[in-house]
Design a protein around this motif. Structure first.
Motif, PDB file in Angstrom:
ATOM      1  N   PRO A 107     -39.171 -29.352   8.142  1.00  0.00           N
ATOM      2  CA  PRO A 107     -38.074 -29.620   9.036  1.00  0.00           C
ATOM      3  C   PRO A 107     -37.398 -28.885   9.993  1.00  0.00           C
ATOM      4  N   PRO A 108     -36.618 -29.279  11.050  1.00  0.00           N
ATOM      5  CA  PRO A 108     -36.054 -28.223  11.608  1.00  0.00           C
ATOM      6  C   PRO A 108     -35.041 -27.224  11.076  1.00  0.00           C
ATOM      7  N   PRO A 109     -34.636 -26.071  11.952  1.00  0.00           N
ATOM      8  CA  PRO A 109     -34.015 -24.939  11.151  1.00  0.00           C
ATOM      9  C   PRO A 109     -32.534 -25.430  11.100  1.00  0.00           C
ATOM     10  N   LEU A 110     -32.181 -24.908  10.147  1.00  0.00           N
ATOM     11  CA  LEU A 110     -30.408 -24.965   9.777  1.00  0.00           C
ATOM     12  C   LEU A 110     -29.902 -23.848   9.783  1.00  0.00           C
ATOM     13  N   PRO A 111     -28.851 -23.615  10.516  1.00  0.00           N
ATOM     14  CA  PRO A 111     -27.922 -22.274  10.363  1.00  0.00           C
ATOM     15  C   PRO A 111     -27.182 -22.183   9.000  1.00  0.00           C
ATOM     16  N   ASP A 112     -27.325 -21.103   8.637  1.00  0.00           N
ATOM     17  CA  ASP A 112     -26.511 -20.500   7.357  1.00  0.00           C
ATOM     18  C   ASP A 112     -27.320 -21.191   6.004  1.00  0.00           C
ATOM     19  N   TYR A 113     -28.682 -21.481   6.204  1.00  0.00           N
ATOM     20  CA  TYR A 113     -29.407 -22.163   4.992  1.00  0.00           C
ATOM     21  C   TYR A 113     -29.144 -21.406   3.684  1.00  0.00           C
ATOM     22  N   ARG A 114     -29.156 -20.394   3.918  1.00  0.00           N
ATOM     23  CA  ARG A 114     -29.388 -19.440   2.378  1.00  0.00           C
ATOM     24  C   ARG A 114     -27.729 -19.806   2.000  1.00  0.00           C
ATOM     25  N   ALA A 115     -26.848 -19.959   2.753  1.00  0.00           N
ATOM     26  CA  ALA A 115     -25.525 -20.074   2.046  1.00  0.00           C
ATOM     27  C   ALA A 115     -25.138 -21.364   1.538  1.00  0.00           C
ATOM     28  N   SER A 116     -26.080 -22.351   1.754  1.00  0.00           N
ATOM     29  CA  SER A 116     -25.648 -23.691   1.377  1.00  0.00           C
ATOM     30  C   SER A 116     -26.704 -23.875   0.094  1.00  0.00           C
ATOM     31  N   LEU A 117     -27.265 -22.984  -0.303  1.00  0.00           N
ATOM     32  CA  LEU A 117     -28.075 -23.332  -1.656  1.00  0.00           C
ATOM     33  C   LEU A 117     -27.594 -23.432  -2.931  1.00  0.00           C
ATOM     34  N   ASP A 118     -27.908 -24.176  -4.000  1.00  0.00           N
ATOM     35  CA  ASP A 118     -27.337 -24.094  -5.128  1.00  0.00           C
ATOM     36  C   ASP A 118     -28.372 -22.959  -5.985  1.00  0.00           C
ATOM     37  N   PRO A 119     -27.920 -22.536  -7.092  1.00  0.00           N
ATOM     38  CA  PRO A 119     -28.490 -21.311  -7.851  1.00  0.00           C
ATOM     39  C   PRO A 119     -29.818 -21.434  -7.932  1.00  0.00           C
ATOM     40  N   ARG A 120     -30.335 -22.851  -8.252  1.00  0.00           N
ATOM     41  CA  ARG A 120     -31.724 -22.966  -8.535  1.00  0.00           C
ATOM     42  C   ARG A 120     -32.727 -22.683  -7.056  1.00  0.00           C
ATOM     43  N   ALA A 121     -32.065 -23.360  -5.979  1.00  0.00           N
ATOM     44  CA  ALA A 121     -32.802 -23.195  -4.859  1.00  0.00           C
ATOM     45  C   ALA A 121     -32.786 -21.841  -4.351  1.00  0.00           C
ATOM     46  N   ARG A 122     -31.657 -21.046  -4.614  1.00  0.00           N
ATOM     47  CA  ARG A 122     -31.632 -19.827  -4.123  1.00  0.00           C
ATOM     48  C   ARG A 122     -32.579 -18.690  -4.900  1.00  0.00           C
ATOM     49  N   ALA A 123     -32.680 -19.071  -6.195  1.00  0.00           N
ATOM     50  CA  ALA A 123     -33.694 -18.340  -6.825  1.00  0.00           C
ATOM     51  C   ALA A 123     -35.145 -18.365  -6.164  1.00  0.00           C
ATOM     52  N   ILE A 124     -35.458 -19.731  -5.967  1.00  0.00           N
ATOM     53  CA  ILE A 124     -36.740 -20.106  -5.225  1.00  0.00           C
ATOM     54  C   ILE A 124     -36.768 -19.214  -4.018  1.00  0.00           C
ATOM     55  N   VAL A 125     -36.013 -19.169  -3.067  1.00  0.00           N
ATOM     56  CA  VAL A 125     -35.912 -18.801  -1.691  1.00  0.00           C
ATOM     57  C   VAL A 125     -35.834 -17.191  -2.062  1.00  0.00           C
ATOM     58  N   ASP A 126     -35.241 -16.650  -2.921  1.00  0.00           N
ATOM     59  CA  ASP A 126     -35.298 -15.170  -3.104  1.00  0.00           C
ATOM     60  C   ASP A 126     -36.506 -14.861  -3.786  1.00  0.00           C
ATOM     61  N   HIS A 127     -37.144 -15.434  -4.459  1.00  0.00           N
ATOM     62  CA  HIS A 127     -38.448 -15.063  -5.040  1.00  0.00           C
ATOM     63  C   HIS A 127     -39.640 -15.318  -3.931  1.00  0.00           C
ATOM     64  N   VAL A 128     -39.700 -16.072  -3.034  1.00  0.00           N
ATOM     65  CA  VAL A 128     -40.590 -16.177  -1.958  1.00  0.00           C
ATOM     66  C   VAL A 128     -40.379 -14.927  -1.101  1.00  0.00           C
ATOM     67  N   GLY A 129     -38.978 -14.665  -0.759  1.00  0.00           N
ATOM     68  CA  GLY A 129     -38.709 -13.665   0.172  1.00  0.00           C
ATOM     69  C   GLY A 129     -39.084 -12.217  -0.157  1.00  0.00           C
ATOM     70  N   GLN A 130     -39.708 -12.143  -1.358  1.00  0.00           N
ATOM     71  CA  GLN A 130     -40.004 -10.587  -1.788  1.00  0.00           C
ATOM     72  C   GLN A 130     -41.024 -10.141  -0.749  1.00  0.00           C
ATOM     73  N   ALA A 131     -41.848 -10.852  -0.237  1.00  0.00           N
ATOM     74  CA  ALA A 131     -42.781 -10.270   0.670  1.00  0.00           C
ATOM     75  C   ALA A 131     -42.739 -10.890   2.132  1.00  0.00           C
ATOM     76  N   SER A 132     -41.389 -10.489   2.608  1.00  0.00           N
ATOM     77  CA  SER A 132     -41.028 -11.092   3.977  1.00  0.00           C
ATOM     78  C   SER A 132     -40.470  -9.933   4.751  1.00  0.00           C
ATOM     79  N   ALA A 133     -40.753 -10.232   6.185  1.00  0.00           N
ATOM     80  CA  ALA A 133     -39.966  -9.421   7.281  1.00  0.00           C
ATOM     81  C   ALA A 133     -39.240 -10.288   8.188  1.00  0.00           C
ATOM     82  N   ILE A 134     -38.035  -9.953   7.817  1.00  0.00           N
ATOM     83  CA  ILE A 134     -37.029 -11.098   8.824  1.00  0.00           C
ATOM     84  C   ILE A 134     -36.060 -10.047   9.655  1.00  0.00           C
ATOM     85  N   GLY A 135     -36.140 -10.439  10.835  1.00  0.00           N
ATOM     86  CA  GLY A 135     -35.124  -9.464  11.780  1.00  0.00           C
ATOM     87  C   GLY A 135     -35.513  -9.219  13.007  1.00  0.00           C
TER      88      GLY A 135
END
Length: 327
Positions: A253-281
């Motif tokens: 899908p196309p990118p979304l601004p402030d996507y993390r802030a829009s997530l419910d707790p379940r989706a946020r947990a998925i994102v946080d879990h995957v993000g353990q091995a990420s370099a963003i910035g």
């Protein structure tokens, strides 16, 4: 010195086509070669609208033909979906076409439901149980000393570099026992990373292919001129991860601004879990994150995943990151 490589799933974006995805993968490989990356790997997936790398060896041949020095390979071939003889022929052909440039990363997970099992004419769960035997058989088919009754041509005596892939302790144990280099899929399954690397290094048995342990770790990479822009780029893949884990896979899908802030707790947990091995910035931020991950894992190589909706954004991201990492 740590080597850097690229892992591509050949993502099909919303509004795009498979042809677009293949063209973008080829351009990314050219950019990776120009940036000084060591390898360009393509992952095998089937029956997924958003991933176009199913015929992995065919895709690799096209990419290798568009490049000249970067190693090309599978990250990986899911061996239960195939026979060892077929893979020996396919990668032996690649090695004959592109000598000294071909990697064969092998995975055990079939990742398939009943429909795909029927389409492949395979009992994939039984095939997964045969994985260690099939890896040994495949290595024999590729060996110059193979004395089996049937010879893989192409394949016999080819210079394919075999790798074991994994996201659990099983692959680490098998890689160590066979004396193969080991790549861990920390970009989507980080939980067993440290344990797997410890087992692999502690139990490693030297082989003709490798005299000491050799580790590659995977990271998601999103680099841009600002942190906010990098987070925006990452949001497409994060959306895809959430959709996949909640049973709603599809095209990128196309990118979304402030996507993390829009997530419910379940989706946020998925994102946080995957993000353990990420370099963003920014380039400096990404270099710091990558170097910290290397310090943690002691990795010999890092392979970067990270799909972006705009393919040009990924090539720019890679160029920025490589510039900072190799400065």
């Amino acid at each position: 010195m740590t080597d850097y490589s690229v892992l591509d799933l050949v993502p099909v974006r919303e509004g795009g086509t498979v042809s677009d995805a293949l063209a973008a993968a080829t351009k990314l490989a050219v950019a990776a070669e120009q940036a000084g990356c060591k390898r360009f790997w393509v992952a095998e997936h089937h029956a997924m609208d958003g991933i176009a790398g199913g015929a992995t060896s065919v895709v690799l041949a096209h990419i290798a033909n568009a490049t000249s020095t970067i190693r090309i390979g599978s990250g990986g071939i899911m061996l239960p979906n195939h026979t060892p003889f077929q893979i020996a022929e396919q990668f032996g052909t690649l090695a004959a076409l592109f000598p000294g440039r071909v990697d064969l990363g092998l995975g055990r997970a079939p990742g398939a439901g009943p429909e795909l099992q029927r389409a492949l004419r395979k009992d994939l769960h039984r095939a997964a149980e045969m994985f260690p035997h099939d890896v040994v058989e495949l290595r024999a088919f590729l060996s110059a000393e193979d004395e089996t009754a049937i010879r893989a041509t192409p394949g016999h005596g080819s210079d394919v570099e075999m790798w074991m892939l994994g996201s659990s302790l099983f692959g680490a144990q098998l890689a160590a026992r066979l004396g193969l280099p080991y790549a861990f899929a920390s970009h989507f399954a980080p939980d067993h990373l440290d344990g797997a690397l410890e087992i692999y290094r502690r139990t490693f048995e030297p082989s003709e292919a490798l005299d000491k342990p050799h580790v590659m770790v995977a990271m998601n990479l999103f680099c841009a001129d600002s942190t906010a822009e990098a987070e925006m780029l990452a949001s497409s893949q994060l959306q895809s991860f959430v959709r996949l884990r909640t049973g709603k896979p599809g095209k990128l899908p196309p990118p979304l601004p402030d996507y993390r802030a829009s997530l419910d707790p379940r989706a946020r947990a998925i994102v946080d879990h995957v993000g353990q091995a990420s370099a963003i910035g920014t380039p400096d931020e990404v270099a710091s994150q990558v170097n910290a991950f290397i310090a943690r894992t002691g990795a010999d190589e890092v392979v970067f995943g990270g799909a972006t909706f705009d393919p040009e954004a990924r090539t720019h991201s890679l160029a920025l990151a490589m510039g900072a990492l190799t400065a």
